[in-house]
Design a protein around this motif. Structure first.
Motif, short mmCIF file in Angstrom:
data_model
loop_
_atom_site.label_atom_id
_atom_site.label_comp_id
_atom_site.label_asym_id
_atom_site.label_seq_id
_atom_site.Cartn_x
_atom_site.Cartn_y
_atom_site.Cartn_z
N GLN A 97 0.82 -1.20 0.00
CA GLN A 97 0.00 0.00 0.00
C GLN A 97 0.86 1.26 0.00
O GLN A 97 0.55 2.23 -0.70
CB GLN A 97 -0.93 0.02 1.22
N LEU A 98 1.95 1.25 0.75
CA LEU A 98 2.86 2.40 0.78
C LEU A 98 3.50 2.62 -0.57
O LEU A 98 3.62 3.76 -1.04
CB LEU A 98 3.93 2.20 1.86
N SER A 99 3.90 1.54 -1.23
CA SER A 99 4.50 1.64 -2.55
C SER A 99 3.52 2.27 -3.54
O SER A 99 3.89 3.14 -4.34
CB SER A 99 4.93 0.25 -3.04
N GLY A 100 2.27 1.86 -3.48
CA GLY A 100 1.25 2.44 -4.36
C GLY A 100 0.96 3.89 -4.02
O GLY A 100 0.80 4.73 -4.91
N TYR A 101 0.91 4.22 -2.74
CA TYR A 101 0.61 5.58 -2.31
C TYR A 101 1.72 6.55 -2.71
O TYR A 101 1.47 7.63 -3.21
CB TYR A 101 0.40 5.61 -0.79
N MET A 102 2.97 6.14 -2.48
CA MET A 102 4.12 7.01 -2.75
C MET A 102 4.58 6.93 -4.21
O MET A 102 5.42 7.70 -4.63
CB MET A 102 5.30 6.65 -1.83
N GLN A 103 4.09 5.95 -4.96
CA GLN A 103 4.51 5.75 -6.35
C GLN A 103 6.02 5.50 -6.43
O GLN A 103 6.69 5.95 -7.36
CB GLN A 103 4.13 6.96 -7.21
N ILE A 104 6.54 4.79 -5.43
CA ILE A 104 7.96 4.41 -5.38
C ILE A 104 8.00 2.89 -5.18
O ILE A 104 7.34 2.37 -4.28
CB ILE A 104 8.69 5.10 -4.21
N PRO A 105 8.76 2.18 -6.01
CA PRO A 105 8.85 0.73 -5.81
C PRO A 105 9.42 0.41 -4.43
O PRO A 105 10.49 0.89 -4.06
CB PRO A 105 9.78 0.25 -6.91
N ALA A 106 8.68 -0.39 -3.67
CA ALA A 106 9.10 -0.75 -2.31
C ALA A 106 8.66 -2.18 -2.02
O ALA A 106 7.63 -2.64 -2.48
CB ALA A 106 8.49 0.20 -1.30
N THR A 107 9.49 -2.88 -1.24
CA THR A 107 9.17 -4.24 -0.82
C THR A 107 9.53 -4.40 0.64
O THR A 107 10.44 -3.74 1.15
CB THR A 107 9.95 -5.29 -1.63
N ARG A 108 8.82 -5.29 1.29
CA ARG A 108 9.15 -5.61 2.68
C ARG A 108 10.38 -6.49 2.68
O ARG A 108 10.48 -7.47 1.92
CB ARG A 108 7.99 -6.32 3.35
N TYR A 109 11.34 -6.17 3.52
CA TYR A 109 12.55 -6.96 3.64
C TYR A 109 12.28 -8.12 4.60
O TYR A 109 11.86 -7.93 5.72
CB TYR A 109 13.70 -6.10 4.16
N LEU A 110 12.55 -9.32 4.12
CA LEU A 110 12.44 -10.53 4.94
C LEU A 110 13.78 -11.25 4.91
O LEU A 110 14.24 -11.66 3.83
CB LEU A 110 11.33 -11.45 4.43
#
Length: 144
Positions: A97-110
């Motif tokens: 949701q944050l990636s879509g909101y900010m329009q920046i590619p983001a992933t959760r680090y596991l």
């Protein structure tokens, strides 16, 4: 006559104290329910460079989400770390949701299994090594 009343009083007092002790043990050792949910920590990695304005927007957006308790966003390393209540929010969905909101590619680090195994210095020592260290410390302190 008097000795019978004394013996009777002692037996009644002992019985009452025994009942109090049993009730106390049951009361103290019963399992308690905790209403405090666990807090977890998650990290989101951004694939694009971030500026300070974006960092503040990411921090504000994460704080506005239900279940998020604390946020740290480092724009130079392109990561955001936050604590949250897993019963209230899913960190992976939050990253999407944050990636879509900010329009920046983001992933959760596991972390992978190797990183988890090597990540905690307490776990890196085996139980046998801990016992040997404790024994060494004990014998050293006794001899000195």
């Amino acid at each position: 006559m008097r000795s019978k009343t004394v013996v009777k009083s002692v037996l009644i007092t002992t019985l009452v104290l025994f009942v109090i002790l049993v009730v106390h043990i049951i009361w103290v050792t019963r399992p308690t329910k905790t209403n405090v949910p666990n807090v977890a920590m998650a990290r989101i990695d951004f694939q694009a460079p971030l500026n300070d304005i974006q960092g503040k927007a990411i921090t504000a957006w994460l704080y506005a989400q239900k279940g998020v308790t604390h946020v740290l966003c480092n724009t130079s390393s392109k990561i955001a770390v936050f604590t949250f209540y897993p019963s209230q929010v899913n960190a992976t969905q939050l990253a999407k949701q944050l990636s879509g909101y900010m329009q920046i590619p983001a992933t959760r680090y596991l972390p992978d299994k190797e990183e988890i195994d090597n990540g905690c210095p307490v776990v890196s020592i085996s139980t046998q090594q801990k016992i040997e260290q404790l024994a060494h410390w004990f014998f050293h302190s006794v001899n000195n």
